[in-house]
Design a protein around this motif. Structure first.
Motif, PDB file in Angstrom:
ATOM      1  N   GLY A 201       0.853  -1.188   0.000  1.00  0.00           N
ATOM      2  CA  GLY A 201       0.000   0.000   0.000  1.00  0.00           C
ATOM      3  C   GLY A 201       0.887   1.236   0.000  1.00  0.00           C
ATOM      4  N   ARG A 202       0.267   2.391  -0.212  1.00  0.00           N
ATOM      5  CA  ARG A 202       1.004   3.669  -0.189  1.00  0.00           C
ATOM      6  C   ARG A 202       0.371   4.618   0.810  1.00  0.00           C
ATOM      7  N   GLY A 203       1.177   5.548   1.323  1.00  0.00           N
ATOM      8  CA  GLY A 203       0.653   6.522   2.276  1.00  0.00           C
ATOM      9  C   GLY A 203       0.171   5.795   3.523  1.00  0.00           C
ATOM     10  N   PRO A 204      -0.909   6.261   4.132  1.00  0.00           N
ATOM     11  CA  PRO A 204      -1.418   5.577   5.326  1.00  0.00           C
ATOM     12  C   PRO A 204      -1.676   4.085   5.065  1.00  0.00           C
ATOM     13  N   GLN A 205      -2.018   3.768   3.829  1.00  0.00           N
ATOM     14  CA  GLN A 205      -2.308   2.360   3.501  1.00  0.00           C
ATOM     15  C   GLN A 205      -1.059   1.477   3.532  1.00  0.00           C
ATOM     16  N   TRP A 206       0.116   2.086   3.481  1.00  0.00           N
ATOM     17  CA  TRP A 206       1.352   1.313   3.670  1.00  0.00           C
ATOM     18  C   TRP A 206       1.296   0.637   5.042  1.00  0.00           C
ATOM     19  N   TYR A 207       0.839   1.405   6.061  1.00  0.00           N
ATOM     20  CA  TYR A 207       0.817   0.845   7.415  1.00  0.00           C
ATOM     21  C   TYR A 207      -0.368  -0.094   7.628  1.00  0.00           C
ATOM     22  N   VAL A 208      -1.404   0.068   6.839  1.00  0.00           N
ATOM     23  CA  VAL A 208      -2.484  -0.916   6.856  1.00  0.00           C
ATOM     24  C   VAL A 208      -1.906  -2.231   6.306  1.00  0.00           C
ATOM     25  N   ALA A 209      -1.067  -2.126   5.279  1.00  0.00           N
ATOM     26  CA  ALA A 209      -0.408  -3.314   4.709  1.00  0.00           C
ATOM     27  C   ALA A 209       0.495  -3.977   5.757  1.00  0.00           C
ATOM     28  N   MET A 210       1.270  -3.163   6.478  1.00  0.00           N
ATOM     29  CA  MET A 210       2.152  -3.709   7.518  1.00  0.00           C
ATOM     30  C   MET A 210       1.336  -4.453   8.583  1.00  0.00           C
ATOM     31  N   GLU A 211       0.230  -3.828   8.954  1.00  0.00           N
ATOM     32  CA  GLU A 211      -0.645  -4.417   9.969  1.00  0.00           C
ATOM     33  C   GLU A 211      -1.271  -5.724   9.451  1.00  0.00           C
TER      34      GLU A 211
ATOM     35  N   ALA B 114      -0.025  -7.772   7.311  1.00  0.00           N
ATOM     36  CA  ALA B 114       1.017  -8.808   7.289  1.00  0.00           C
ATOM     37  C   ALA B 114       1.317  -9.309   8.704  1.00  0.00           C
ATOM     38  N   LEU B 115       1.390  -8.383   9.652  1.00  0.00           N
ATOM     39  CA  LEU B 115       1.664  -8.773  11.045  1.00  0.00           C
ATOM     40  C   LEU B 115       0.579  -9.715  11.568  1.00  0.00           C
ATOM     41  N   LYS B 116      -0.692  -9.351  11.316  1.00  0.00           N
ATOM     42  CA  LYS B 116      -1.789 -10.175  11.825  1.00  0.00           C
ATOM     43  C   LYS B 116      -1.784 -11.557  11.177  1.00  0.00           C
ATOM     44  N   LEU B 117      -1.518 -11.614   9.862  1.00  0.00           N
ATOM     45  CA  LEU B 117      -1.513 -12.916   9.203  1.00  0.00           C
ATOM     46  C   LEU B 117      -0.426 -13.819   9.800  1.00  0.00           C
ATOM     47  N   LYS B 118       0.778 -13.251   9.991  1.00  0.00           N
ATOM     48  CA  LYS B 118       1.871 -14.033  10.595  1.00  0.00           C
ATOM     49  C   LYS B 118       1.492 -14.530  11.976  1.00  0.00           C
ATOM     50  N   GLU B 119       1.035 -13.612  12.818  1.00  0.00           N
ATOM     51  CA  GLU B 119       0.862 -13.994  14.221  1.00  0.00           C
ATOM     52  C   GLU B 119      -0.296 -14.963  14.414  1.00  0.00           C
ATOM     53  N   LEU B 120      -1.313 -14.887  13.546  1.00  0.00           N
ATOM     54  CA  LEU B 120      -2.480 -15.748  13.756  1.00  0.00           C
ATOM     55  C   LEU B 120      -2.406 -17.062  13.008  1.00  0.00           C
ATOM     56  N   SER B 121      -1.892 -17.015  11.758  1.00  0.00           N
ATOM     57  CA  SER B 121      -1.963 -18.230  10.948  1.00  0.00           C
ATOM     58  C   SER B 121      -0.581 -18.838  10.713  1.00  0.00           C
ATOM     59  N   TYR B 122       0.458 -18.160  11.174  1.00  0.00           N
ATOM     60  CA  TYR B 122       1.849 -18.608  11.029  1.00  0.00           C
ATOM     61  C   TYR B 122       2.268 -18.719   9.551  1.00  0.00           C
ATOM     62  N   ILE B 123       1.551 -18.018   8.698  1.00  0.00           N
ATOM     63  CA  ILE B 123       1.953 -17.944   7.285  1.00  0.00           C
ATOM     64  C   ILE B 123       2.909 -16.756   7.148  1.00  0.00           C
ATOM     65  N   HIS B 124       4.004 -16.957   6.448  1.00  0.00           N
ATOM     66  CA  HIS B 124       4.935 -15.846   6.283  1.00  0.00           C
ATOM     67  C   HIS B 124       4.287 -14.726   5.466  1.00  0.00           C
ATOM     68  N   ALA B 125       4.447 -13.517   5.920  1.00  0.00           N
ATOM     69  CA  ALA B 125       3.877 -12.390   5.193  1.00  0.00           C
ATOM     70  C   ALA B 125       4.795 -11.191   5.345  1.00  0.00           C
ATOM     71  N   GLU B 126       4.769 -10.340   4.331  1.00  0.00           N
ATOM     72  CA  GLU B 126       5.565  -9.119   4.408  1.00  0.00           C
ATOM     73  C   GLU B 126       4.723  -7.941   3.988  1.00  0.00           C
ATOM     74  N   GLY B 127       4.845  -6.874   4.739  1.00  0.00           N
ATOM     75  CA  GLY B 127       4.192  -5.628   4.358  1.00  0.00           C
ATOM     76  C   GLY B 127       5.229  -4.737   3.719  1.00  0.00           C
ATOM     77  N   TYR B 128       4.854  -4.069   2.633  1.00  0.00           N
ATOM     78  CA  TYR B 128       5.818  -3.229   1.914  1.00  0.00           C
ATOM     79  C   TYR B 128       5.161  -1.957   1.406  1.00  0.00           C
ATOM     80  N   ALA B 129       5.924  -0.893   1.361  1.00  0.00           N
ATOM     81  CA  ALA B 129       5.453   0.310   0.674  1.00  0.00           C
ATOM     82  C   ALA B 129       5.436  -0.040  -0.815  1.00  0.00           C
ATOM     83  N   ALA B 130       4.296   0.171  -1.471  1.00  0.00           N
ATOM     84  CA  ALA B 130       4.120  -0.305  -2.850  1.00  0.00           C
ATOM     85  C   ALA B 130       5.234   0.194  -3.771  1.00  0.00           C
ATOM     86  N   GLY B 131       5.683   1.425  -3.559  1.00  0.00           N
ATOM     87  CA  GLY B 131       6.710   2.005  -4.425  1.00  0.00           C
ATOM     88  C   GLY B 131       8.077   1.356  -4.249  1.00  0.00           C
TER      89      GLY B 131
END
Ligand code: F6R
Length: 366
Positions: A229-239, A241-258
């Motif tokens: 995501g970009r802008g505030p949505q970058w941190y929605v993306a980070m969040e 990814a964090l939730k997916l990792k912690e709950l389902s143990y699937i590897h995930a990464e959040g990234y600024a789209a650019g």
């Protein structure tokens, strides 16, 4: 009491409209376009004197800080720095009597955040605790305390506290803008009009749950998922990814789209899903080009965008639409499908949603 829900997490996701309504209640006076500082919890700190803001936090609370930074800077033009609490004090950050250091913590007990805010206070900063639990150690160590009133959060993964924290930081930004005369009362009234719409828009967004439950079948076998995501949505993306990792143990990464083309795009092939967050905002066109870059490399796309966005839908494999709203409100809504996605994927995998392995609700060791 799970109030009929299978898990506390699902209950707390659904409690977000009430959580935000409680955070803003009594703190905004629309008729005169004014933030009520006393009801917000500011009594000792003089906001007129603040020249810099430092927010210290961990995990999801850190993302709330990073996200709100866009709005606080927009309202006030005061520089905002957001620090991971576990890193903050070890780099001896520059704080002065004109710095407002904010400790952002749901529990109010996170040791890293406590240590970081103690350091700021010892070095002369004005300190504000924004916490959910009354009577917390962090609040006890700050000049002022502002409660978010999200109600008890039992699920280890933070959900409703996040929306309440972002609302609270937006109010803080408006309060600073008011005290420093950076926004007129008319402008503040306009923002207040926006904020009071959040609960009903969240309510609408929550109806996506059964659709996302159905979508989760496609994701629970994934080895790795990218969130962008970009802008505030970058941190929605980070969040997300964090939730997916912690709950389902699937590897995930959040990234600024650019940033994709500066490295992580190498991960993309036809086996990789990317969750692309692209509501109709000022970054929209740029995010769309990043989605096209993924598509051109055969990657699969789950887009989270604005309801009825046929253009985005046509370039995505799966599409989740959230209600149309202003840029200030968008991150509240786009977070909902990501929390629901991590919840439903974890349920399909059979992991312990309310108590993921290796985690504790409040982290009191460094
Ligand atoms: C993630 C999560 C954690 C907490 C973090 C900070 O879902 O819940 O990352 O956000 O441990 O906790 P608080 O806000 O209590 O300081």
């Amino acid at each position: 009491d799970k109030n009929g829900y299978d898990h506390y997490m699902l209950k707390e996701i659904h409690e977000q409209p009430q959580a935000v309504a409680q955070t803003i209640k009594g703190r905004l006076d629309r008729d005169i376009g004014k933030i009520n500082l006393e009801n917000y919890g500011i009594s000792k700190i003089n906001l007129k004197e603040i020249e810099r803001i430092q927010i210290v936090a961990c995990g999801t609370s850190y993302y709330a800080g990073c996200l709100a930074r866009y709005f606080i800077e927009q309202f006030t033009r005061i520089p905002v720095e957001v620090d991971l609490a576990s890193e903050s004090r070890y780099r001896t950050p520059t704080v002065t009597a004109k710095t407002l250091s904010v400790a952002l913590s749901q529990s109010g007990e996170t040791i890293d955040t406590l240590q970081a805010i103690k350091f700021a206070k010892e070095n002369g900063a004005k300190t504000l605790a924004i916490v959910n639990m009354p009577g917390s150690t962090i609040a006890h160590n700050c000049h002022d305390e502002s409660l978010i009133y999200a109600g008890p959060e039992v699920g280890v993964a933070s959900t409703k506290a996040l929306s309440a924290q972002i609302s609270s930081l937006i109010i803080l930004g408006l309060a600073l803008a008011q005290e420093q005369k950076k926004l007129s009362s008319e402008k503040i009234a306009e923002y207040i009009d926006e904020l009071v719409k959040i609960p009903s828009l969240l309510e609408k967004t929550l109806t996506l749950s059964s659709y996302i439950e159905h979508l989760s079948k496609k994701f629970y076998n994934a080895l790795s998922i990218l969130f962008i995501g970009r802008g505030p949505q970058w941190y929605v993306a980070m969040e997300g990814a964090l939730k997916l990792k912690e709950l389902s143990y699937i590897h995930a990464e959040g990234y600024a789209a650019g940033e994709l083309k500066h490295g992580p795009i190498a991960l993309i092939d036809e086996n990789i899903w990317s969750v692309c967050i692209a509501p109709k905002d000022s970054y929209y066109e740029k995010t769309i080009s990043n989605i096209e870059e993924i598509r051109a490399r055969g990657g699969k796309i789950l887009a989270v965008g604005t309801e009825g966005d046929e253009n985005l839908k046509s370039i995505s494999d799966e599409f989740i639409g959230v209600p149309e709203c202003s840029e200030l409100i968008q991150p509240f809504l786009t977070t909902v499908p990501l929390h629901l996605l991590s919840y439903w994927v974890a349920v399909k995998k059979g992991t312990d949603v309310d108590q993921p392995r290796n985690l504790a609700k409040s982290v009191t060791v460094e």
